[in-house]
Design a protein around this motif. Structure first.
Motif, PDB file in Angstrom:
ATOM      1  N   ASP A 112      31.624  44.193  36.694  1.00 15.06           N
ATOM      2  CA  ASP A 112      31.573  45.471  35.973  1.00 15.06           C
ATOM      3  C   ASP A 112      32.165  46.604  36.811  1.00 15.06           C
ATOM      4  OD1 ASP A 112      30.533  44.434  33.657  1.00 15.06           O
ATOM      5  OD2 ASP A 112      28.453  44.950  34.124  1.00 15.06           O
ATOM      6  N   ARG A 113      31.963  46.554  38.113  1.00 15.37           N
ATOM      7  CA  ARG A 113      32.541  47.576  38.989  1.00 15.37           C
ATOM      8  C   ARG A 113      34.078  47.501  38.935  1.00 15.37           C
ATOM      9  NH1 ARG A 113      30.892  46.922  44.799  1.00 15.37           N
ATOM     10  NH2 ARG A 113      28.926  46.503  43.792  1.00 15.37           N
ATOM     11  N   ILE A 114      34.622  46.293  38.908  1.00 17.55           N
ATOM     12  CA  ILE A 114      36.082  46.140  38.788  1.00 17.55           C
ATOM     13  C   ILE A 114      36.542  46.650  37.432  1.00 17.55           C
ATOM     14  CG2 ILE A 114      37.952  44.451  38.596  1.00 17.55           C
ATOM     15  CD1 ILE A 114      36.515  42.831  40.790  1.00 17.55           C
ATOM     16  N   ARG A 115      35.793  46.343  36.365  1.00 20.06           N
ATOM     17  CA  ARG A 115      36.157  46.809  35.022  1.00 20.06           C
ATOM     18  C   ARG A 115      36.177  48.337  34.971  1.00 20.06           C
ATOM     19  NH1 ARG A 115      36.313  42.666  31.656  1.00 20.06           N
ATOM     20  NH2 ARG A 115      36.302  43.893  29.765  1.00 20.06           N
TER      21      ARG A 115
ATOM     22  N   CYS B   7      42.462  41.425  39.159  1.00 22.42           N
ATOM     23  CA  CYS B   7      42.343  40.504  38.013  1.00 22.42           C
ATOM     24  C   CYS B   7      41.836  39.132  38.464  1.00 22.42           C
ATOM     25  CB  CYS B   7      43.683  40.361  37.293  1.00 22.42           C
ATOM     26  SG  CYS B   7      44.102  41.766  36.252  1.00 22.42           S
ATOM     27  N   ARG B   8      42.389  38.634  39.592  1.00 23.20           N
ATOM     28  CA  ARG B   8      41.927  37.341  40.111  1.00 23.20           C
ATOM     29  C   ARG B   8      40.449  37.417  40.501  1.00 23.20           C
ATOM     30  NH1 ARG B   8      46.856  37.575  42.702  1.00 23.20           N
ATOM     31  NH2 ARG B   8      45.873  38.198  44.660  1.00 23.20           N
ATOM     32  N   LYS B   9      40.074  38.495  41.183  1.00 28.52           N
ATOM     33  CA  LYS B   9      38.687  38.668  41.609  1.00 28.52           C
ATOM     34  C   LYS B   9      37.761  38.767  40.397  1.00 28.52           C
ATOM     35  CE  LYS B   9      35.650  39.532  44.864  1.00 28.52           C
ATOM     36  NZ  LYS B   9      35.264  38.496  45.804  1.00 28.52           N
TER      37      LYS B   9
ATOM     38  N   GLY C 292      39.373  50.738  34.169  1.00 26.31           N
ATOM     39  CA  GLY C 292      39.300  51.490  32.922  1.00 26.31           C
ATOM     40  C   GLY C 292      39.134  50.589  31.712  1.00 26.31           C
ATOM     41  N   TRP C 293      38.662  49.365  31.911  1.00 26.90           N
ATOM     42  CA  TRP C 293      38.444  48.418  30.824  1.00 26.90           C
ATOM     43  C   TRP C 293      37.067  48.640  30.221  1.00 26.90           C
ATOM     44  CZ3 TRP C 293      39.895  43.358  33.877  1.00 26.90           C
ATOM     45  CH2 TRP C 293      41.256  43.374  34.180  1.00 26.90           C
ATOM     46  N   PRO C 294      36.870  48.202  28.948  1.00 23.15           N
ATOM     47  CA  PRO C 294      35.529  48.312  28.363  1.00 23.15           C
ATOM     48  C   PRO C 294      34.541  47.413  29.112  1.00 23.15           C
ATOM     49  CG  PRO C 294      37.031  47.219  26.840  1.00 23.15           C
ATOM     50  CD  PRO C 294      37.843  47.662  28.010  1.00 23.15           C
ATOM     51  N   GLY C 295      33.258  47.755  29.075  1.00 26.90           N
ATOM     52  CA  GLY C 295      32.238  47.018  29.806  1.00 26.90           C
ATOM     53  C   GLY C 295      31.960  45.649  29.234  1.00 26.90           C
TER      54      GLY C 295
END
Length: 196
Positions: free
Chosen positions: A145-148, A178-180, A152-155
């Motif tokens: 979620d922190r990466i999202r 993206c890989r992570k 700026g992606w939705p949760g």
């Protein structure tokens, strides 16, 4: 190695730092409360209602904590004692301030003191951080979620990960994240399956 208090079993049963009132020396410094002669009352609140307060008075090389507490419904007991301060130099100049834990026999240099009968470091109260009590799947969800958020992606890990690269982000950074995110999403889903 090992001994009392070591290992996962102890950490899962420990109270967490979120369950205690705390005083952070970095916040005191930002608020100017470490200047000699400054005195201020600090109040903790939950849900808009005050649940505790403490008076902090600054003196050279220490702060005086003045408050009342009670243990398991007994009478209120006043407490007033000094907490000595220490400083360490920073690499780029200036100095970092620390509390010296006032618990008997400790004296550990810490940034945060946690309140009980006295304010002491988390080691004296044997407190764990909330993240130390997380199951591996829950930790993976939080990190994904922190990466999202950064992208700026939705949760939510079930929303997928093809929402595009944020403007201004390098492609190499985007591909690494993206890989992570994919790895963390997989771990989170495995954790959910294991819970069932």
């Amino acid at each position: 190695m090992g001994g009392i208090g070591s290992g996962q079993r102890w950490q899962l049963g420990a109270d967490t730092t979120d369950n205690y009132r705390s005083i952070d020396i970095r916040w005191l410094k930002r608020e100017g409360l470490l200047e000699s002669g400054v005195s201020r009352r600090i109040t903790w609140s939950r849900g808009g209602e005050a649940i505790g307060s403490i008076n902090i008075q600054s003196e050279p090389g220490r702060v005086i904590l003045d408050y009342r507490h009670r243990d398991r419904g007994r009478e209120w007991k006043p407490e007033r004692y000094p907490v000595y301060l220490d400083t360490t130099p920073c690499h780029m100049g200036g100095e970092r301030h620390w509390f010296l834990c006032p618990a008997r026999g400790c004296g550990r240099r810490v940034a945060i003191l946690y309140g009980g009968a006295i304010f002491a470091c988390r080691h004296c109260y044997r407190l764990a951080y909330p993240s130390q009590r997380e199951m591996p799947g829950d930790r993976a969800v939080r990190r994904a979620d922190r990466i999202r958020d950064k992208m700026g992606w939705p949760g939510g890990i079930l929303e997928g990960s093809d929402w595009g690269k944020p403007k201004g982000m390098h492609w190499r950074t985007y591909e690494r994240l993206c890989r992570k995110h994919g790895t963390l999403s997989y771990r989170a889903l495995v954790g959910i399956i294991d819970d069932f």
